[in-house]
Scaffold this motif. Structure first.
Motif, PDB file in Angstrom:
ATOM      1  N   GLU A 122     -10.940   9.691   5.348  1.00 37.03           N
ATOM      2  CA  GLU A 122     -10.224   9.777   6.624  1.00 37.03           C
ATOM      3  C   GLU A 122      -8.828   9.184   6.563  1.00 37.03           C
ATOM      4  N   SER A 123      -8.562   8.307   5.590  1.00 40.25           N
ATOM      5  CA  SER A 123      -7.251   7.652   5.539  1.00 40.25           C
ATOM      6  C   SER A 123      -6.982   7.182   4.111  1.00 40.25           C
ATOM      7  N   VAL A 124      -5.738   6.748   3.875  1.00 35.23           N
ATOM      8  CA  VAL A 124      -5.350   6.193   2.575  1.00 35.23           C
ATOM      9  C   VAL A 124      -4.778   4.799   2.777  1.00 35.23           C
ATOM     10  N   HIS A 125      -4.777   4.013   1.690  1.00 34.80           N
ATOM     11  CA  HIS A 125      -4.254   2.655   1.763  1.00 34.80           C
ATOM     12  C   HIS A 125      -3.738   2.243   0.394  1.00 34.80           C
ATOM     13  N   VAL A 126      -3.070   1.094   0.347  1.00 33.95           N
ATOM     14  CA  VAL A 126      -2.566   0.554  -0.912  1.00 33.95           C
ATOM     15  C   VAL A 126      -3.674  -0.280  -1.549  1.00 33.95           C
ATOM     16  N   GLU A 127      -4.130   0.160  -2.717  1.00 31.97           N
ATOM     17  CA  GLU A 127      -5.195  -0.556  -3.423  1.00 31.97           C
ATOM     18  C   GLU A 127      -4.638  -1.712  -4.239  1.00 31.97           C
ATOM     19  N   SER A 128      -3.477  -1.516  -4.866  1.00 28.29           N
ATOM     20  CA  SER A 128      -2.909  -2.599  -5.671  1.00 28.29           C
ATOM     21  C   SER A 128      -1.423  -2.372  -5.889  1.00 28.29           C
ATOM     22  N   ALA A 145       7.538  -1.437  -9.974  1.00 21.72           N
ATOM     23  CA  ALA A 145       6.315  -1.711  -9.218  1.00 21.72           C
ATOM     24  C   ALA A 145       5.341  -0.570  -9.463  1.00 21.72           C
ATOM     25  N   ASP A 146       4.150  -0.878  -9.964  1.00 23.14           N
ATOM     26  CA  ASP A 146       3.078   0.103 -10.103  1.00 23.14           C
ATOM     27  C   ASP A 146       2.211   0.027  -8.859  1.00 23.14           C
ATOM     28  N   VAL A 147       2.259   1.070  -8.039  1.00 22.36           N
ATOM     29  CA  VAL A 147       1.539   1.105  -6.767  1.00 22.36           C
ATOM     30  C   VAL A 147       0.386   2.097  -6.883  1.00 22.36           C
ATOM     31  N   THR A 148      -0.806   1.654  -6.520  1.00 16.85           N
ATOM     32  CA  THR A 148      -2.000   2.506  -6.572  1.00 16.85           C
ATOM     33  C   THR A 148      -2.505   2.767  -5.165  1.00 16.85           C
ATOM     34  N   ILE A 149      -2.748   4.047  -4.868  1.00 16.41           N
ATOM     35  CA  ILE A 149      -3.200   4.471  -3.545  1.00 16.41           C
ATOM     36  C   ILE A 149      -4.629   5.007  -3.651  1.00 16.41           C
ATOM     37  N   HIS A 150      -5.523   4.523  -2.767  1.00 11.63           N
ATOM     38  CA  HIS A 150      -6.896   5.006  -2.672  1.00 11.63           C
ATOM     39  C   HIS A 150      -7.181   5.509  -1.262  1.00 11.63           C
ATOM     40  N   ASP A 151      -8.219   6.341  -1.134  1.00 12.17           N
ATOM     41  CA  ASP A 151      -8.663   6.712   0.210  1.00 12.17           C
ATOM     42  C   ASP A 151      -9.739   5.722   0.661  1.00 12.17           C
ATOM     43  N   ASN A 152     -10.244   5.899   1.879  1.00 13.33           N
ATOM     44  CA  ASN A 152     -11.191   4.929   2.411  1.00 13.33           C
ATOM     45  C   ASN A 152     -12.560   4.982   1.731  1.00 13.33           C
ATOM     46  N   LEU A 153     -12.775   5.977   0.857  1.00 17.14           N
ATOM     47  CA  LEU A 153     -14.000   6.038   0.061  1.00 17.14           C
ATOM     48  C   LEU A 153     -13.820   5.406  -1.306  1.00 17.14           C
ATOM     49  N   ALA A 214      -3.967  -1.279   7.589  1.00 15.29           N
ATOM     50  CA  ALA A 214      -5.001  -2.287   7.855  1.00 15.29           C
ATOM     51  C   ALA A 214      -6.058  -2.303   6.761  1.00 15.29           C
ATOM     52  N   ASP A 215      -6.184  -1.207   5.999  1.00 16.38           N
ATOM     53  CA  ASP A 215      -7.171  -1.138   4.918  1.00 16.38           C
ATOM     54  C   ASP A 215      -6.611  -1.613   3.576  1.00 16.38           C
ATOM     55  N   ASN A 216      -5.336  -1.980   3.526  1.00 18.65           N
ATOM     56  CA  ASN A 216      -4.749  -2.419   2.263  1.00 18.65           C
ATOM     57  C   ASN A 216      -5.544  -3.582   1.675  1.00 18.65           C
ATOM     58  N   SER A 217      -5.651  -3.606   0.348  1.00 17.18           N
ATOM     59  CA  SER A 217      -6.412  -4.663  -0.309  1.00 17.18           C
ATOM     60  C   SER A 217      -5.824  -6.044  -0.036  1.00 17.18           C
ATOM     61  N   SER A 218      -4.537  -6.109   0.250  1.00 15.37           N
ATOM     62  CA  SER A 218      -3.881  -7.358   0.641  1.00 15.37           C
ATOM     63  C   SER A 218      -2.917  -7.056   1.772  1.00 15.37           C
ATOM     64  N   ALA A 219      -2.908  -7.924   2.781  1.00 14.16           N
ATOM     65  CA  ALA A 219      -1.993  -7.710   3.903  1.00 14.16           C
ATOM     66  C   ALA A 219      -0.548  -7.760   3.449  1.00 14.16           C
ATOM     67  N   SER A 220      -0.273  -8.476   2.361  1.00  9.93           N
ATOM     68  CA  SER A 220       1.103  -8.636   1.896  1.00  9.93           C
ATOM     69  C   SER A 220       1.653  -7.368   1.253  1.00  9.93           C
ATOM     70  N   TYR A 221       0.804  -6.357   1.022  1.00 11.30           N
ATOM     71  CA  TYR A 221       1.285  -5.122   0.416  1.00 11.30           C
ATOM     72  C   TYR A 221       2.160  -4.324   1.369  1.00 11.30           C
ATOM     73  N   ASP A 222       2.037  -4.565   2.657  1.00 17.91           N
ATOM     74  CA  ASP A 222       2.802  -3.808   3.639  1.00 17.91           C
ATOM     75  C   ASP A 222       4.048  -4.580   4.049  1.00 17.91           C
ATOM     76  N   VAL A 226       4.509 -10.799   6.937  1.00 19.97           N
ATOM     77  CA  VAL A 226       5.487 -11.871   6.775  1.00 19.97           C
ATOM     78  C   VAL A 226       5.870 -12.038   5.314  1.00 19.97           C
ATOM     79  N   SER A 227       4.860 -12.039   4.409  1.00 14.18           N
ATOM     80  CA  SER A 227       5.145 -12.203   2.987  1.00 14.18           C
ATOM     81  C   SER A 227       5.108 -10.859   2.296  1.00 14.18           C
ATOM     82  N   LYS A 228       5.769 -10.774   1.166  1.00 13.38           N
ATOM     83  CA  LYS A 228       5.842  -9.528   0.416  1.00 13.38           C
ATOM     84  C   LYS A 228       5.029  -9.658  -0.864  1.00 13.38           C
ATOM     85  N   ALA A 229       4.448  -8.528  -1.284  1.00 14.87           N
ATOM     86  CA  ALA A 229       3.665  -8.541  -2.518  1.00 14.87           C
ATOM     87  C   ALA A 229       4.590  -8.624  -3.702  1.00 14.87           C
TER      88      ALA A 229
END
Length: 323
Positions: A122-128, A145-153, A214-222, A226-229
């Motif tokens: 149903e959605s995608v998020h930043v896994e790492s 930056a190596d960015v990995t995207i996963h879906d909610n499954l 909201a599904d990101n593995s870390s809130a700092s990825y977005d 306040v903080s950045k990954a």
């Protein structure tokens, strides 16, 4: 009558006995077989190899725990296998046995698992996010930056456009499109020298499904947090070889090492029996933190060892490839 001379010769022989050599015996049976559902279509197996003389291991599967059929054969010293292409919500039973030119071992214990229910992404998020630097010439470095995207499954999402912002030693935006493994490397256009800090956060992800930060593995990825990954790549206090991430992995993982000073670095990957399978780095590297991607697409499931030599420093770690 003539004179006769008699000669006697005594021959000695011995019959050898004792214990047979390992090559003359059947291999010991594998043990501790574990089956784990990895998805709605895949079950992962792992076991303990108790033999030192096997030519390989046979993997058998059953739908009813009564009739087993051979589904795969793996080489010596392999302790894992991924059974893919299964239906959702299906229970399968497994057993394994080792073999060599003499014969077969006994079977391992039987293990079972049930594939997950088939869901709908149903959605995608930043896994790492893994950041680092690439050495160019004359001490210049480019951030990445190596960015990995996963879906909610939990499945990788290819063909997703990722846009984000670098900070630290670099202050610019970057964009890239993920590959089939769900990962994209976004690089800075600017370069820097000396101790470098590389931070990256994601502004938007455009894919066939909506981006849910909201599904990101870390809130700092977005970037809205306040903080950045990021990985601070300032000059470290000493040499270090980090554990690869992710681990276990399939088929790509990242290996990070740190140098307190510029050094000639040799980073290699070996099978556990000592066979070299890859040279990841063989050259001069500046001080700071460095990340190297290792793609094991052409290798089989099992344990591998990666080693580093930098000046007088040497270290090694283990990693597990699970396909």
């Amino acid at each position: 009558t003539g004179d006769f001379k008699w000669a006697t010769r005594i021959c000695e022989f011995a019959v050898s006995g004792g214990e047979p050599t390992p090559a003359d015996t059947e291999p010991a049976a594998p043990s501790d077989l574990v089956a784990t559902a990895a998805s709605s279509s895949q079950i992962d197996l792992s076991w303990t190899d108790n033999a030192g003389n096997e030519d390989g291991t046979e993997i058998e599967r059953s739908d009813d725990n009564l009739t087993f059929v051979l589904i795969a054969t793996v080489g010596p010293n392999v302790t894992g296998y991924s059974d893919a292409g299964l239906p959702a919500s299906a229970t399968r039973y497994y057993r394994v046995r080792a073999f060599n030119s003499v014969g077969f071992s006994a079977y391992s214990n039987t293990a079972s698992a049930t594939t997950l229910e088939e869901g709908v992404a149903e959605s995608v998020h930043v896994e790492s996010i893994v950041t680092g630097t690439e050495n160019l010439n004359r001490g210049n470095k480019r951030g990445f930056a190596d960015v990995t995207i996963h879906d909610n499954l939990g499945q990788p999402v290819g063909d997703a456009t990722v846009s984000g912002t670098f900070s630290g030693s670099f202050n610019e935006s970057g964009t890239g499109v993920t590959g089939a493994d769900g990962t994209v490397r976004i690089k800075t256009t600017a370069t820097a020298r000396g101790g470098v800090t590389v931070n990256f956060c994601v502004n938007t992800v455009t894919a066939s499904l909506p981006y849910n930060a909201a599904d990101n593995s870390s809130a700092s990825y977005d970037c809205g947090s306040v903080s950045k990954a990021g990985l601070a790549a300032e000059t470290p206090d000493g040499f270090a070889l980090a554990q690869n991430f992710p681990n276990p992995f399939n088929p790509v993982t990242a290996i990070n090492f740190s140098l307190p000073e510029g050094s000639h670095v040799v980073l290699k990957v070996y099978r556990v029996l000592g066979e070299e399978v890859a040279t990841l780095v063989d050259g001069f590297a500046d001080e700071g933190s460095h990340t190297v991607r290792f793609d094991a697409s052409g290798l089989s499931t099992g344990l591998y060892i990666y080693t580093i030599r930098a000046g007088s420093y040497a270290a090694s770690r283990r990693m597990s490839l699970l396909k």
